[in-house]
Design a protein around this motif. Structure first.
Motif, short mmCIF file in Angstrom:
data_model
loop_
_atom_site.label_atom_id
_atom_site.label_comp_id
_atom_site.label_asym_id
_atom_site.label_seq_id
_atom_site.Cartn_x
_atom_site.Cartn_y
_atom_site.Cartn_z
N LEU A 79 8.09 -0.92 6.17
CA LEU A 79 7.86 0.35 5.89
C LEU A 79 9.11 0.93 5.32
N ARG A 80 9.16 1.69 4.24
CA ARG A 80 9.95 2.43 3.45
C ARG A 80 9.19 3.73 3.09
N LEU A 81 10.09 4.91 3.52
CA LEU A 81 9.79 6.27 3.46
C LEU A 81 10.27 6.92 2.12
N VAL A 82 9.73 7.85 1.31
CA VAL A 82 10.12 8.35 0.25
C VAL A 82 9.82 9.95 0.36
N HIS A 83 11.01 10.57 0.21
CA HIS A 83 10.84 12.10 0.20
C HIS A 83 10.58 12.53 -1.13
N ALA A 84 9.19 12.68 -1.44
CA ALA A 84 8.87 13.17 -2.66
C ALA A 84 7.34 13.53 -2.72
N ARG A 85 6.82 14.13 -4.01
CA ARG A 85 5.66 14.53 -4.02
C ARG A 85 4.79 13.40 -4.46
N PHE A 86 3.77 13.32 -4.06
CA PHE A 86 2.75 11.90 -4.22
C PHE A 86 2.39 11.97 -5.98
N SER A 87 2.64 13.09 -6.61
CA SER A 87 2.48 13.14 -8.10
C SER A 87 3.60 12.42 -8.65
N ILE B 30 0.71 -1.25 0.04
CA ILE B 30 -0.13 0.09 0.02
C ILE B 30 0.88 1.22 -0.06
N VAL B 31 0.59 2.43 -0.77
CA VAL B 31 1.19 3.46 -0.78
C VAL B 31 0.42 4.46 0.21
N ASP B 32 0.79 5.15 1.14
CA ASP B 32 0.32 6.31 1.78
C ASP B 32 0.91 7.55 1.24
N GLY B 33 0.33 8.21 0.31
CA GLY B 33 0.90 9.06 -0.59
C GLY B 33 1.34 10.66 0.18
#
Length: 338
Positions: free
Chosen positions: A84-92, A39-42
């Motif tokens: 869980l992996r976190l990504v520093h980015a815009r959800f677009s 699942i992506v939590d945007g």
């Protein structure tokens, strides 16, 4: 967060509100996360949705453009045992980090975090004096850049369209006159001018500056353009049967989400200007009633929930639909360079 572009929630806009995930139970029910699913939590924020999803046994990729949210979430990453992996980015930018047709679910909670509002140095709230900033990602043009550099005619459109501010022209002209004497640099400075130009009436439920601050924040962060981009990206990233769940908080956001699901379920003609030439298979089928709103009990606990609307759809096996500005009602406003 304002309750609607035509009426606001002063508690969330200016007062301290503890961060509580909105419509949490309803979000999880619509997502239907299960063990082994991705699942992506945007809009990771404080990790409220992510924590609930992890409890179901699913894995999560959390996106957030705010570097502080990513840093604060590292403890949750460490405790997740690799789920869980976190990504520093815009959800677009979702498809820059995940494969197409690889996700079982995507959830987007649109809008500013109460944690950001509570930090005066971020400049989101006129109730706490701080720099006139409002940048979620801490980069790019700031709210001060907009009010000090944009033409009065452009400010009028920004305030009128993104804030539905009925005195947008009057406020824009006052800003133009005031900045010639002294540039705007703080939230209280701008709010004070708006109070003079558009005094609060006894029947007004919100502060006179609420709609202007809403408009500036939406413009600075390109929130409506980002939302449209995220919806199109999520459609391509979801596998058949995957669920897309979106929680919005004001009418412009909800209009875009509603239009997207209408178009993708075959209930809209696609372009607003051209007739639909041929039918195409629906890319999404609705999940539950549309929209879902918070009950009285949740609204009492969390005022931010009053204006929340949840819409959800399940991905079919049809190819992703067309993209473009003629499909979703994203306002076309002047671009202010960095």
């Amino acid at each position: 967060m304002m309750a609607d572009m035509g009426g606001g929630d002063s508690d969330a806009q200016g007062g301290p509100v503890r961060h509580i995930p909105v419509l949490l139970r309803e979000v999880v029910e619509a997502l239907e996360p299960a063990s082994s699913e991705m699942i992506v939590d945007g809009t990771f924020g404080a990790g409220g949705y992510t924590s609930a999803i992890l409890e179901t046994g699913a894995s999560v990729i959390g996106f957030d453009r705010d570097p502080e949210a990513i840093a604060a979430g590292e403890a949750m990453v460490a405790a997740s045992e690799g789920r869980l992996r976190l990504v520093h980015a815009r959800f677009s930018q979702l498809l820059d980090h995940v494969e197409e047709a690889s996700l079982d679910g995507v959830v987007l909670d649109i809008g500013v975090s109460s944690m950001q509002i509570d930090e005066a140095e971020r400049g989101f709230s006129f109730m706490r004096d701080g720099p006139l900033d409002m940048r979620m990602a801490k980069s790019g043009i700031s709210a001060a850049d907009v009010v000090n550099r944009a033409k009065a005619s452009d400010l009028t459109r920004i305030f009128g369209i993104l804030g539905e501010e009925r005195h947008s022209g009057r406020i824009a002209r006052a800003i133009e006159a005031e900045r010639a004497k002294q540039p705007f640099s703080t939230t209280r400075q701008l709010a004070g001018l708006i109070e003079k130009v558009s005094p609060r009436r006894p029947q007004d439920k919100i502060h006179p500056a609420t709609r202007v601050f809403q408009a500036l924040r939406t413009y600075v962060n390109d929130e409506l353009g980002e939302l449209a981009g995220a919806l199109f990206a999520a459609e391509r990233a979801l596998k058949p049967g995957g669920r897309l769940v979106v929680v919005s908080f004001h009418s412009l956001e909800d209009r875009i989400v509603k239009r997207f699901f209408q178009d993708r379920s075959g209930k809209a003609s696609g372009s607003r200007h051209l007739p639909q030439i041929h039918e195409r298979k629906a890319e999404f089928t609705p999940v539950g009633k549309q929209p879902v709103t918070a009950g009285e009990a949740e609204c009492e606990i969390n005022p931010r929930a009053r204006s929340a609307k949840l819409r959800a759809g399940r991905r079919t096996d049809a190819p992703a639909g067309p993209t473009g500005s003629d499909i979703l009602p994203v306002p076309n406003l002047v671009a202010l360079g960095g």
